[in-house]
Write an enzyme that holds these catalytic residues in place. Structure first.
Site, PDB file in Angstrom:
ATOM      1  N   ALA A  25       0.810  -1.222   0.000  1.00 19.42           N
ATOM      2  CA  ALA A  25       0.000   0.000   0.000  1.00 19.42           C
ATOM      3  C   ALA A  25       0.846   1.275   0.000  1.00 19.42           C
ATOM      4  CB  ALA A  25      -0.938  -0.025   1.198  1.00 19.42           C
ATOM      5  N   ARG A  37      -0.928   0.868   7.711  1.00 20.90           N
ATOM      6  CA  ARG A  37      -0.180   0.908   8.967  1.00 20.90           C
ATOM      7  C   ARG A  37       0.698   2.125   9.193  1.00 20.90           C
ATOM      8  NH1 ARG A  37      -0.911  -4.147   7.308  1.00 20.90           N
ATOM      9  NH2 ARG A  37      -1.846  -5.624   8.763  1.00 20.90           N
ATOM     10  N   HIS A 121      -3.973  -9.975  -4.151  1.00 21.03           N
ATOM     11  CA  HIS A 121      -5.150  -9.697  -3.313  1.00 21.03           C
ATOM     12  C   HIS A 121      -6.359  -9.257  -4.145  1.00 21.03           C
ATOM     13  CE1 HIS A 121      -2.498  -9.127   0.525  1.00 21.03           C
ATOM     14  NE2 HIS A 121      -2.654 -10.391   0.192  1.00 21.03           N
ATOM     15  N   CYS A 132     -24.892 -17.554  -5.689  1.00 20.06           N
ATOM     16  CA  CYS A 132     -24.951 -18.173  -7.026  1.00 20.06           C
ATOM     17  C   CYS A 132     -23.704 -17.914  -7.858  1.00 20.06           C
ATOM     18  CB  CYS A 132     -26.195 -17.689  -7.781  1.00 20.06           C
ATOM     19  SG  CYS A 132     -26.070 -15.983  -8.359  1.00 20.06           S
TER      20      CYS A 132
HETATM   21  P1  NAD Z   1       0.866  -1.540   5.193  1.00 15.32           P
HETATM   22  O1  NAD Z   1      -0.062  -0.395   5.404  1.00 15.32           O
HETATM   23  O2  NAD Z   1       0.901  -2.614   6.196  1.00 15.32           O
HETATM   24  O3  NAD Z   1       2.355  -0.984   5.056  1.00 15.32           O
HETATM   25  C1  NAD Z   1       2.669   0.075   4.214  1.00 15.32           C
HETATM   26  C2  NAD Z   1       4.139   0.422   4.426  1.00 15.32           C
HETATM   27  O4  NAD Z   1       4.501   1.365   3.445  1.00 15.32           O
HETATM   28  C3  NAD Z   1       4.422   1.038   5.794  1.00 15.32           C
HETATM   29  O5  NAD Z   1       5.509   0.366   6.391  1.00 15.32           O
HETATM   30  C4  NAD Z   1       4.776   2.495   5.469  1.00 15.32           C
HETATM   31  O6  NAD Z   1       5.824   2.981   6.278  1.00 15.32           O
HETATM   32  C5  NAD Z   1       5.248   2.407   4.044  1.00 15.32           C
HETATM   33  N1  NAD Z   1       4.969   3.599   3.249  1.00 15.32           N
HETATM   34  C6  NAD Z   1       3.806   4.300   3.174  1.00 15.32           C
HETATM   35  N2  NAD Z   1       3.899   5.269   2.260  1.00 15.32           N
HETATM   36  C7  NAD Z   1       5.164   5.190   1.759  1.00 15.32           C
HETATM   37  C8  NAD Z   1       5.868   5.926   0.785  1.00 15.32           C
HETATM   38  N3  NAD Z   1       5.301   6.948   0.126  1.00 15.32           N
HETATM   39  N4  NAD Z   1       7.144   5.582   0.517  1.00 15.32           N
HETATM   40  C9  NAD Z   1       7.748   4.550   1.172  1.00 15.32           C
HETATM   41  N5  NAD Z   1       7.127   3.814   2.113  1.00 15.32           N
HETATM   42  C10 NAD Z   1       5.837   4.134   2.390  1.00 15.32           C
HETATM   43  O7  NAD Z   1       0.565  -2.086   3.719  1.00 15.32           O
HETATM   44  P2  NAD Z   1       0.802  -3.544   3.115  1.00 15.32           P
HETATM   45  O8  NAD Z   1       2.068  -4.122   3.616  1.00 15.32           O
HETATM   46  O9  NAD Z   1       0.557  -3.417   1.666  1.00 15.32           O
HETATM   47  O10 NAD Z   1      -0.364  -4.439   3.755  1.00 15.32           O
HETATM   48  C11 NAD Z   1      -1.660  -3.907   3.812  1.00 15.32           C
HETATM   49  C12 NAD Z   1      -2.741  -4.666   3.059  1.00 15.32           C
HETATM   50  O11 NAD Z   1      -3.735  -3.703   2.788  1.00 15.32           O
HETATM   51  C13 NAD Z   1      -2.353  -5.200   1.726  1.00 15.32           C
HETATM   52  O12 NAD Z   1      -2.805  -6.493   1.698  1.00 15.32           O
HETATM   53  C14 NAD Z   1      -3.132  -4.393   0.689  1.00 15.32           C
HETATM   54  O13 NAD Z   1      -3.885  -5.285  -0.119  1.00 15.32           O
HETATM   55  C15 NAD Z   1      -4.167  -3.641   1.464  1.00 15.32           C
HETATM   56  N6  NAD Z   1      -4.292  -2.227   1.061  1.00 15.32           N
HETATM   57  C16 NAD Z   1      -4.263  -1.897  -0.253  1.00 15.32           C
HETATM   58  C17 NAD Z   1      -4.356  -0.573  -0.617  1.00 15.32           C
HETATM   59  C18 NAD Z   1      -4.280  -0.224  -2.081  1.00 15.32           C
HETATM   60  O14 NAD Z   1      -4.683  -1.029  -2.928  1.00 15.32           O
HETATM   61  N7  NAD Z   1      -3.759   0.958  -2.435  1.00 15.32           N
HETATM   62  C19 NAD Z   1      -4.483   0.436   0.338  1.00 15.32           C
HETATM   63  C20 NAD Z   1      -4.552   0.042   1.687  1.00 15.32           C
HETATM   64  C21 NAD Z   1      -4.441  -1.292   2.035  1.00 15.32           C
END
Ligand code: NAD
Length: 249
Positions: A25, A37, A121, A132
């Site tokens: 994300a 997160r 995902h 259905c």
């Molecule tokens: P996460 O939120 O757990 O972790 C995101 C990480 O990215 C964090 O450690 C953060 O410090 C870092 N981060 C955020 N912005 C950043 C940037 N601009 N540059 C560098 N680092 C950055 O996300 P995850 O590990 O992908 O797990 C979350 C789950 O949530 C995934 O399964 C995903 O499918 C879902 N999700 C998807 C979306 C999307 O499709 N855009 C958005 C939110 C959550």
């Protein structure tokens, strides 16, 4: 800018190309989508996605599930891939990246031009009836939320659910493709993921060689050969410039 580590990553990528990229994300926050997160701005500061966006939530509290899902994932028509997505697409075109395995459901890698994208995902295109199995555009279900709390199947009135992997779901078949691509890669580059979501994080834990671009520590830092603590867009742009020269991103 952490130029020394960007250069170190470029050297690794020259030596071990093509690499496989695993994104999360954090790759899309610069497009305006919150991650889960990040302290303060992440979705966890408002709601617990495991509580509200799980298979159990859909079954037990479908109205709450759909409200949370629509709040988080009704994408703005102005949403655009950012320079990080574009740099990854360019690196694929030039042979430095063989596949992008993404945990994201926003579709931005494909829109930026990445061709071999494995969405482990799922994505925000469709939803289906749990009774259905009929498929509908997700937008149809989201627009019905103006009138009803829970969108249902037009044919059998069964509950609709988005075609994304929810907490508690099994992984889709494409996870096997992702595992195969990751297992054969000599280098995996993780971008913008806390690596807390299983089993996608296992792809990084099992990597032969690992590099990470993330602004905060991740669960796999101890295993990584290179860690770049920068904004993903800035780091990927700098990386693409190291590898491809001055390009327009
Ligand atoms: P996460 O939120 O757990 O972790 C995101 C990480 O990215 C964090 O450690 C953060 O410090 C870092 N981060 C955020 N912005 C950043 C940037 N601009 N540059 C560098 N680092 C950055 O996300 P995850 O590990 O992908 O797990 C979350 C789950 O949530 C995934 O399964 C995903 O499918 C879902 N999700 C998807 C979306 C999307 O499709 N855009 C958005 C939110 C959550």
């Amino acid at each position: 800018m952490d130029l020394a580590n960007v250069k170190a990553l470029a050297d690794l990528m020259r030596l071990h190309k093509p690499c496989v990229v695993l994104t999360g994300a954090g790759t899309s926050t610069e497009s305006g989508l919150p991650d889960f997160r990040s302290p303060g701005s992440g979705v966890y500061s408002r709601l617990d996605p495991i509580e509200s966006l799980s298979v159990e939530a859909l079954r037990e509290r479908p109205a709450h599930f759909w409200k949370c899902f629509a709040d988080l994932f009704t994408l703005s028509p102005d949403l655009q891939p950012n320079r990080g997505h574009v740099a990854l697409a360019e690196l694929e075109r030039e042979g430095y990246v063989s596949a992008v395995i993404t945990q994201n459901i926003d579709g931005l890698h494909a829109r930026a031009g990445s061709e071999n994208v494995i969405e482990v995902h799922g994505g925000l295109r469709n939803c289906h009836c749990v009774a259905c199995g009929r498929t509908y555009p997700l937008q149809t279900a989201l627009s019905r939320l103006d009138e009803v709390d829970v969108p249902t199947c037009a044919v059998c009135a069964g509950l609709l659910r988005p075609d994304v992997v929810l907490f508690g779901d099994e992984m889709p078949d494409c996870y096997l493709d992702a595992a195969e691509a990751a297992a054969s890669a000599r280098l995996i580059l993780v971008v913008g993921s806390s690596l807390t979501v299983s089993p996608a994080n296992a792809l990084a834990f099992a990597a032969r060689r690992l590099a990470i671009i993330n602004r905060e520590p991740t669960l796999a830092d101890a295993k990584a050969s290179v860690i770049i603590r920068m904004e993903a867009g800035e780091a990927l742009t700098a990386l693409a410039r190291q590898l491809l020269g001055e390009i327009q991103l």
